[in-house]
Design a protein around this motif. Structure first.
Motif, PDB file in Angstrom:
ATOM      1  N   ALA A 398      44.750  36.673  38.131  1.00 11.25           N
ATOM      2  CA  ALA A 398      45.011  35.849  36.993  1.00 11.25           C
ATOM      3  C   ALA A 398      44.067  34.561  36.730  1.00 11.25           C
ATOM      4  O   ALA A 398      43.426  34.354  35.576  1.00 11.25           O
ATOM      5  CB  ALA A 398      46.523  35.467  36.651  1.00 11.25           C
ATOM      6  N   ASP A 399      43.859  33.956  37.987  1.00 11.39           N
ATOM      7  CA  ASP A 399      43.196  32.808  37.820  1.00 11.39           C
ATOM      8  C   ASP A 399      41.544  33.089  37.389  1.00 11.39           C
ATOM      9  O   ASP A 399      40.947  32.390  36.501  1.00 11.39           O
ATOM     10  CB  ASP A 399      43.177  32.233  39.204  1.00 11.39           C
ATOM     11  CG  ASP A 399      44.525  31.499  39.445  1.00 11.39           C
ATOM     12  OD1 ASP A 399      45.251  31.330  38.354  1.00 11.39           O
ATOM     13  OD2 ASP A 399      44.725  30.985  40.496  1.00 11.39           O
ATOM     14  N   ASP A 400      41.366  34.051  38.127  1.00 13.36           N
ATOM     15  CA  ASP A 400      39.665  34.585  37.736  1.00 13.36           C
ATOM     16  C   ASP A 400      39.627  35.161  36.384  1.00 13.36           C
ATOM     17  O   ASP A 400      38.708  34.842  35.580  1.00 13.36           O
ATOM     18  CB  ASP A 400      39.392  35.866  38.753  1.00 13.36           C
ATOM     19  CG  ASP A 400      38.810  35.173  40.047  1.00 13.36           C
ATOM     20  OD1 ASP A 400      38.821  34.006  40.104  1.00 13.36           O
ATOM     21  OD2 ASP A 400      38.956  36.107  40.856  1.00 13.36           O
ATOM     22  N   HIS A 406      37.611  31.644  29.905  1.00  9.69           N
ATOM     23  CA  HIS A 406      37.141  30.362  29.302  1.00  9.69           C
ATOM     24  C   HIS A 406      35.609  30.372  29.065  1.00  9.69           C
ATOM     25  O   HIS A 406      35.120  29.771  28.275  1.00  9.69           O
ATOM     26  CB  HIS A 406      37.689  29.365  30.302  1.00  9.69           C
ATOM     27  CG  HIS A 406      37.341  27.996  30.226  1.00  9.69           C
ATOM     28  ND1 HIS A 406      37.821  27.280  29.020  1.00  9.69           N
ATOM     29  CD2 HIS A 406      36.334  27.050  30.758  1.00  9.69           C
ATOM     30  CE1 HIS A 406      36.963  26.103  28.843  1.00  9.69           C
ATOM     31  NE2 HIS A 406      36.221  26.165  29.922  1.00  9.69           N
ATOM     32  N   ALA A 407      34.890  30.868  30.274  1.00 13.93           N
ATOM     33  CA  ALA A 407      33.595  30.783  30.460  1.00 13.93           C
ATOM     34  C   ALA A 407      32.808  31.606  29.171  1.00 13.93           C
ATOM     35  O   ALA A 407      32.050  31.334  28.154  1.00 13.93           O
ATOM     36  CB  ALA A 407      33.195  31.495  31.416  1.00 13.93           C
ATOM     37  N   ARG A 408      33.346  32.906  28.659  1.00 14.66           N
ATOM     38  CA  ARG A 408      32.934  33.682  27.798  1.00 14.66           C
ATOM     39  C   ARG A 408      33.074  32.939  26.317  1.00 14.66           C
ATOM     40  O   ARG A 408      32.414  33.109  25.437  1.00 14.66           O
ATOM     41  CB  ARG A 408      33.511  34.911  27.712  1.00 14.66           C
ATOM     42  CG  ARG A 408      33.025  35.991  29.028  1.00 14.66           C
ATOM     43  CD  ARG A 408      33.676  37.206  28.933  1.00 14.66           C
ATOM     44  NE  ARG A 408      33.080  38.081  29.943  1.00 14.66           N
ATOM     45  CZ  ARG A 408      31.782  38.593  30.428  1.00 14.66           C
ATOM     46  NH1 ARG A 408      30.992  38.592  29.298  1.00 14.66           N
ATOM     47  NH2 ARG A 408      31.664  39.260  31.746  1.00 14.66           N
ATOM     48  N   ARG A 446      38.342  38.128  21.095  1.00 15.27           N
ATOM     49  CA  ARG A 446      38.878  38.860  22.052  1.00 15.27           C
ATOM     50  C   ARG A 446      39.284  38.168  23.280  1.00 15.27           C
ATOM     51  O   ARG A 446      40.276  38.496  23.937  1.00 15.27           O
ATOM     52  CB  ARG A 446      37.859  39.918  22.337  1.00 15.27           C
ATOM     53  CG  ARG A 446      38.086  40.945  23.580  1.00 15.27           C
ATOM     54  CD  ARG A 446      36.728  41.747  24.032  1.00 15.27           C
ATOM     55  NE  ARG A 446      37.224  42.483  25.082  1.00 15.27           N
ATOM     56  CZ  ARG A 446      36.512  42.994  25.774  1.00 15.27           C
ATOM     57  NH1 ARG A 446      35.080  42.928  25.561  1.00 15.27           N
ATOM     58  NH2 ARG A 446      36.888  44.013  26.775  1.00 15.27           N
ATOM     59  N   PHE A 447      38.428  37.266  23.736  1.00 15.75           N
ATOM     60  CA  PHE A 447      38.505  36.573  25.130  1.00 15.75           C
ATOM     61  C   PHE A 447      39.807  35.407  24.806  1.00 15.75           C
ATOM     62  O   PHE A 447      40.257  35.012  25.674  1.00 15.75           O
ATOM     63  CB  PHE A 447      37.404  36.154  25.673  1.00 15.75           C
ATOM     64  CG  PHE A 447      36.486  36.991  26.290  1.00 15.75           C
ATOM     65  CD1 PHE A 447      37.073  37.502  27.533  1.00 15.75           C
ATOM     66  CD2 PHE A 447      35.541  37.547  25.829  1.00 15.75           C
ATOM     67  CE1 PHE A 447      36.357  38.679  28.038  1.00 15.75           C
ATOM     68  CE2 PHE A 447      34.694  38.687  26.333  1.00 15.75           C
ATOM     69  CZ  PHE A 447      35.210  39.117  27.226  1.00 15.75           C
ATOM     70  N   SER A 448      39.700  35.001  23.517  1.00 18.34           N
ATOM     71  CA  SER A 448      40.744  33.752  23.218  1.00 18.34           C
ATOM     72  C   SER A 448      42.196  34.496  23.338  1.00 18.34           C
ATOM     73  O   SER A 448      42.969  33.910  23.791  1.00 18.34           O
ATOM     74  CB  SER A 448      40.416  33.350  21.804  1.00 18.34           C
ATOM     75  OG  SER A 448      39.268  32.457  21.894  1.00 18.34           O
TER      76      SER A 448
END
Length: 511
Positions: A398-400, A406-408, A446-448
């Motif tokens: 989950a952390d990764d 967050h980075a994307r 999507r990443f949000s």
């Protein structure tokens, strides 16, 4: 053995050590005996530099205390305990040779352990500590190894002189490594030729190692320092093409050098065994098992006090960093495997001392080193997945996943901001800008959704469906290019160039 790696899903160092063992007793193979320094100088620098280059500086900083305790204190303890045990159980093994053996088997190898840990999703901090330890303890062990070999060759040793020289060697190695890395950084900033840049990257370990060796300071620490420094600055020096070429080249070089080491020891095993014919086979097996168990016991004895005492003595450490769980400490203990660096150091033991006589116990050192590597990689390596599951240390990742999301999101947001700055330029067409904006907006959404969990699954499903369609179309493109190549309508060079672009697009798909 190599072809079995993807099928068995076993880290390749484990298969290499078994392959080297089998190779050593294959009939008809030539006897090989290389100059010792050729092994140390020819093979070790790129292995050290490559390991340092791909190590996270952030993780090293975050874990500097446990890494230092393991890579300095544990190395010295292991060297001493192994020397005492080896001198006690092996008749006629002098102290100097026993300490050389202790120094040789004291550094750990991270490849097998971290490969298994990452595949099974072990918490990242444990992986970072094991990787950081294996990086830094190479320097400590090989500096100690130099002193032990010098004592065996010359017959003299001074603890005070060795302690002062140790500090000066380490400081000098850091200075040389930083100087060489800075020069390489300046050169690579001015280059725009991928083959030359990758070649310089592959040779940088030698650029740091050889001057440090000539100056009489720690060449190992110089190579490691240069690797950490350039690993931090390389992203700003290179293009995507150089990074793709470089990562592939380093993976091949690292694998090849490890394979060479185990092949060399395999070719020398018959000679080593012949030189040990004065000893009973049962004694050799017992000594090998005893030295391996001593290495493991020293690690087990060190791990808990090294974790407990700093927190007991310094309240600030205890408050900021609570005591690791017993399961985590047990896993770090069991993951201390030996590999290529120990093998290179054993092969580099001189053939003779200053008086011209053979180096005392050299064949025993080589045999016992191989026995320790065999025990640690095969027994510990093959049982490590079961140990991880037994200790219930699997991580859900989950952390990764949060960090990646967050980075994307941040990257997509930066691209959208830059797009708005460029949208009024003459060369940016409105339909192109809208299409690009839609792609980046979808990626950000999507990443949000992954990050905040606010999606019902529809956004992710759309992405997966698109990726499946994209891969089907890429496969159709590849088949079309292959038909043109076979019919002779396009050259091999054109086919490779187009296929490479298609492969790069394919590699970006997640499914």
């Amino acid at each position: 053995m190599i072809v079995l790696v993807p099928k068995l899903r076993v880290p390749y160092p484990i298969l290499l050590v078994l392959g080297g063992l089998a190779l050593g007793f294959a009939p008809g193979l030539p006897e090989v005996e290389l100059p010792p320094d050729l092994v140390l100088v020819g093979v070790l620098p790129p292995l050290l530099y490559g390991a340092a280059f791909f190590t996270s500086l952030r993780d090293l900083r975050a874990n500097v205390r446990p890494v230092t305790l393991l890579s300095v204190g544990l190395v010295l303890l292991t060297m001493t305990v192994v020397a005492v045990v080896a001198h006690a159980i092996v008749p006629g093994l002098p102290w100097a040779a026993a300490f050389v053996l202790g120094a040789v088997v004291s550094p750990t190898d991270p490849i097998a352990a971290t490969a298994i840990m990452q595949r099974l999703g072990v918490p990242r901090r444990i992986v970072s500590i094991v990787e950081g330890e294996s990086l830094v303890n190479d320097g400590t062990a090989l500096v100690a190894y130099r002193f032990a070999v010098a004592a065996a060759v010359t017959g003299t040793f001074s603890l005070l002189d060795a302690s002062v020289a140790f500090v000066l060697n380490a400081a000098g190695g850091v200075a040389v490594g930083l100087a060489v890395a800075w020069i390489v950084r300046q050169v690579r900033r001015r280059l725009d030729f991928p083959p030359a840049e990758v070649t310089i990257s592959l040779l940088t370990g030698y650029f740091a190692y050889i001057p440090a060796e000539l100056l009489g300071v720690s060449a190992v620490i110089a190579a490691v320092t240069a690797g950490v420094y350039l690993g931090w600055y390389t992203p700003e020096l290179t293009t995507p093409e150089v990074r793709l070429l470089g990562e592939s080249a380093w993976e091949i070089v690292t694998f090849t050098l490890n394979a060479i080491l185990f092949t060399l020891i395999g070719l020398q095993l018959p000679v080593i065994v012949d030189e040990l014919e004065a000893y009973a086979a049962g004694d050799l097996v017992w000594w090998g098992a005893a030295v391996w168990l001593t290495v493991l016991a020293a690690r087990a004895v060190w791990i808990y006090p090294a974790a407990k005492l700093p927190r007991l003595l310094v309240p600030r450490i205890r408050e900021r960093d609570p005591m690791p769980s017993p399961a985590a400490l047990a896993l770090i203990t069991w993951s201390g495997m030996r590999g290529g660096v120990s093998l290179a150091a054993a092969l580099a033991v001189p053939l003779a001392i200053d008086s011209g006589e053979p180096f005392p116990g050299r064949s025993l050192i080589l045999f016992l080193t191989f026995a320790v590597i065999l025990g640690s990689l095969v027994v510990q390596g093959l049982t490590l997945p079961a140990v991880i599951r037994l200790l219930r240390l699997e991580d859900d990742g989950a952390d990764d996943a949060r960090e990646e999301a967050h980075a994307r999101i941040h990257a997509a947001g930066a691209a959208l901001l830059r797009l708005e700055e460029l949208v009024d330029e003459d060369w940016v067409r409105p339909d192109t800008a809208e299409r690009v904006r839609g792609g980046y907006t979808f990626r950000r959404d999507r990443f949000s959704a992954r990050l905040d969990g606010g999606d019902d699954g529809s956004i992710e499903a759309r992405s997966q469906d698109f990726q499946r369609l994209r891969r089907e179309l890429l496969n159709a493109e590849r088949q079309a290019v292959e038909e043109l190549r076979r019919s002779g309508e396009i050259s091999e060079e054109v086919a490779r160039r187009v296929s490479r672009d298609l492969d790069l697009e394919d590699a970006r798909l997640e499914i």
